[in-house]
Scaffold this active site. Structure first.
Site, PDB file in Angstrom:
ATOM      1  CG  HIS A 222     -26.209  35.891 -78.078  1.00  0.00           C
ATOM      2  ND1 HIS A 222     -25.479  35.808 -76.909  1.00  0.00           N
ATOM      3  CD2 HIS A 222     -25.323  35.670 -79.083  1.00  0.00           C
ATOM      4  CE1 HIS A 222     -24.225  35.566 -77.193  1.00  0.00           C
ATOM      5  NE2 HIS A 222     -24.085  35.472 -78.494  1.00  0.00           N
ATOM      6  CE  LYS A 224     -25.115  31.078 -78.157  1.00  0.00           C
ATOM      7  NZ  LYS A 224     -24.817  32.426 -77.647  1.00  0.00           N
ATOM      8  CG  ASP A 229     -39.043  13.289 -75.191  1.00  0.00           C
ATOM      9  OD1 ASP A 229     -39.685  13.762 -76.148  1.00  0.00           O
ATOM     10  OD2 ASP A 229     -38.468  12.185 -75.237  1.00  0.00           O
ATOM     11  CG  HIS A 400     -17.817  32.045 -77.217  1.00  0.00           C
ATOM     12  ND1 HIS A 400     -19.026  31.373 -77.199  1.00  0.00           N
ATOM     13  CD2 HIS A 400     -18.067  33.248 -77.795  1.00  0.00           C
ATOM     14  CE1 HIS A 400     -19.950  32.123 -77.777  1.00  0.00           C
ATOM     15  NE2 HIS A 400     -19.401  33.267 -78.145  1.00  0.00           N
ATOM     16  CE  LYS A 402     -21.187  33.297 -74.670  1.00  0.00           C
ATOM     17  NZ  LYS A 402     -20.627  34.457 -75.224  1.00  0.00           N
ATOM     18  CG  ASP A 407     -18.149  34.888 -51.609  1.00  0.00           C
ATOM     19  OD1 ASP A 407     -17.099  35.441 -51.969  1.00  0.00           O
ATOM     20  OD2 ASP A 407     -19.052  35.477 -50.973  1.00  0.00           O
TER      21      ASP A 407
END
Length: 482
Positions: A222, A224, A229, A400, A402, A407
């Site tokens: 899952h 990404k 370089d 979507h 995440k 604090d």
């Protein structure tokens, strides 16, 4: 008893015996064991079909192969850095810094996640901006491009990115691509062919031996990741496809991604190679080369770690990082997640924070993309609301993102959702960022999202239909296996 009664009794008996054997012959979490036992016994035949698709564990051979992939160039540095943090940093840390160092040491110990300083981190929440810059950076590559995406669609956006990759491969740049078989289901079969004819390479993660069919729903990659370089990297929540530009059935797409410069890029490079080496034949595995790991001077002010987790590890590093951050919160916790299905350890630590007077804010979508998952999310959100958390339901398309901010000081952004699947079943990657400026920027974005959200109260859930409440309760029982 007539013949049909005997047949039904025989089916029930065989189903029960099969359920007990199937569930208990594999070592798994206790709650998942009971959830699967319930599913297999309550749904004869159908339960076994579900188990075949989403319940089977990884084979011991696959786990061994994944475990043997070492962090290229990172292991020795991680051991040295852990010792440095323990011996030096604690001596000069004030009380407000100590909990950050604790989290850093935890991730070093469990994940060889080195702490890098002087990084530049840019937060991107708009799909058009993200992919325009993404393509620009690919086109600027001089030596190598390494891309790993759960979903890489063969649609208009996917083709734009593929065109950029093919142009660089034709120019002699090393192009390596990993894509997940399940995340890319429905793609044109020849989507990667021209890239390979130009010298690039593509590998499927946990592909199927059966054409057009992939029977394994769990243990998907899952993550990404894009590394260009060894100097620029991307990570976060956006996949590659038109829907992530808001052009899909869920409408507007709200997500969070990071563009990173600095030595944190090298840890993403190492993680890519670990995944690459896990899916290619042994003779094609990449070995350490200096050209892949160019050490950079300070380009920004952000200190951060990159942590990965997956089913090959007994230690759920990202979840442990979440728990450590939450447990040390003194004032506030802000959580954004499309799926809020915490396991018992995370559930209890959030509940403890709420009941200790810490302000807890949770933002979830208003639209379901997976019905059972969304009903379970509603159940746990309603539960947290009852304990005193603030719950916001995002109204402007699909949510979507995440993200978690503690604090206004530390934060985490990545591919991992606040759910059991991300903690235990999928291969995920998250950044843990020790920079108040980044935390404040994420907080500003959270407050803008509140303007597009409904803050719910107990009446919101109480006034729902009995059928919807039943689905929430039922989905909650299945939460360990969703």
């Amino acid at each position: 008893m007539n013949l049909w009664g005997q047949i039904i009794l025989a089916i029930i008996f065989l189903n029960t015996v099969g359920a007990i054997y199937t569930v208990f012959h594999e070592k798994r979490d206790v709650t998942a064991t009971w959830a699967w036992l319930l599913t297999l016994t309550m749904l004869p035949v159908i339960g076994f079909i579900l188990y075949f698709f989403i319940g089977k564990k990884m084979s011991s051979d696959q786990i061994y192969d994944l475990k043997t992939q070492k962090s290229l160039g990172m292991s020795e540095l991680a051991a040295f850095q852990k010792e440095m943090l323990e011996e030096e940093e604690f001596e000069k840390a004030d009380a407000d810094e100590e909990y950050r160092i604790n989290t850093a040491i935890l991730l070093l110990e469990t994940n060889e996640s080195i702490l890098t300083r002087g990084n530049k981190v840019e937060i991107i929440t708009d799909g058009e901006e993200k992919f325009n810059r993404f393509i620009e950076d690919i086109k600027s590559a001089k030596e190598h491009i390494h891309l790993l995406y759960y979903t890489f669609r063969s649609d208009a956006l996917g083709q734009r990115i593929m065109d950029a990759l093919e142009e660089r491969a034709e120019a002699g740049v090393e192009v390596l691509v990993i894509y997940d078989a399940l995340g890319c289901r429905g793609n044109d079969r020849d989507f990667f062919d021209r890239l390979e004819s130009l010298g690039g390479k593509s590998e499927v993660f946990f592909g199927s031996k059966i054409p057009f069919v992939n029977l394994r729903m769990n243990y998907r990659n899952h993550r990404k990741i894009l590394v260009v370089d060894g100097k620029v990297a991307y990570m976060g929540g956006f996949n590659i496809g038109d829907e992530y530009l808001g052009l899909g059935p869920l409408g507007n797409w709200r997500d969070t991604h990071l563009r990173i410069q600095g030595n944190a890029v090298l840890t993403l490079q190492s993680r890519f190679f670990m995944d690459w080496n896990a899916v290619v034949p042994e003779e094609e595995r990449v070995k350490y080369e200096d050209r892949y790991f160019p050490i950079s001077s300070k380009v920004g002010n952000t200190t951060m770690q990159i942590a990965a987790s997956g089913p090959e590890n007994d230690v759920q590093a990202i979840k442990m990082g979440f728990i450590k951050m939450i447990s040390q919160a003194k004032k506030s916790i802000y959580i954004q997640t499309p799926y809020f299905i915490p396991d018992m350890s995370v559930y209890e630590i959030i509940k403890m924070a709420v009941m200790s007077g810490v302000e807890v804010n949770i933002m979830i979508p208003s639209k379901p993309d997976h019905p059972f998952v969304y009903r379970a999310t509603e159940y746990f959100a309603k539960d947290m609301l009852a304990f005193g958390a603030n719950v916001y339901i995002y109204q402007d398309g699909f949510f979507h993102s995440k993200v978690m901010v503690i604090d206004n000081e530390v934060s985490t952004v990545g591919s991992a959702n606040m759910d059991v699947r991300s903690f235990r079943l999928n291969f995920e990657i998250n950044s843990f960022i020790y920079d108040p400026d980044i935390a404040q920027e994420l907080m500003t974005l959270f407050n803008k999202d509140i303007e597009k959200s409904l803050k719910v109260d107990g009446d919101y859930f109480e006034n729902q239909s009995k059928w919807r409440k039943f689905k929430q309760q039922f989905s909650r029982l299945l939460s360990p296996i969703l």
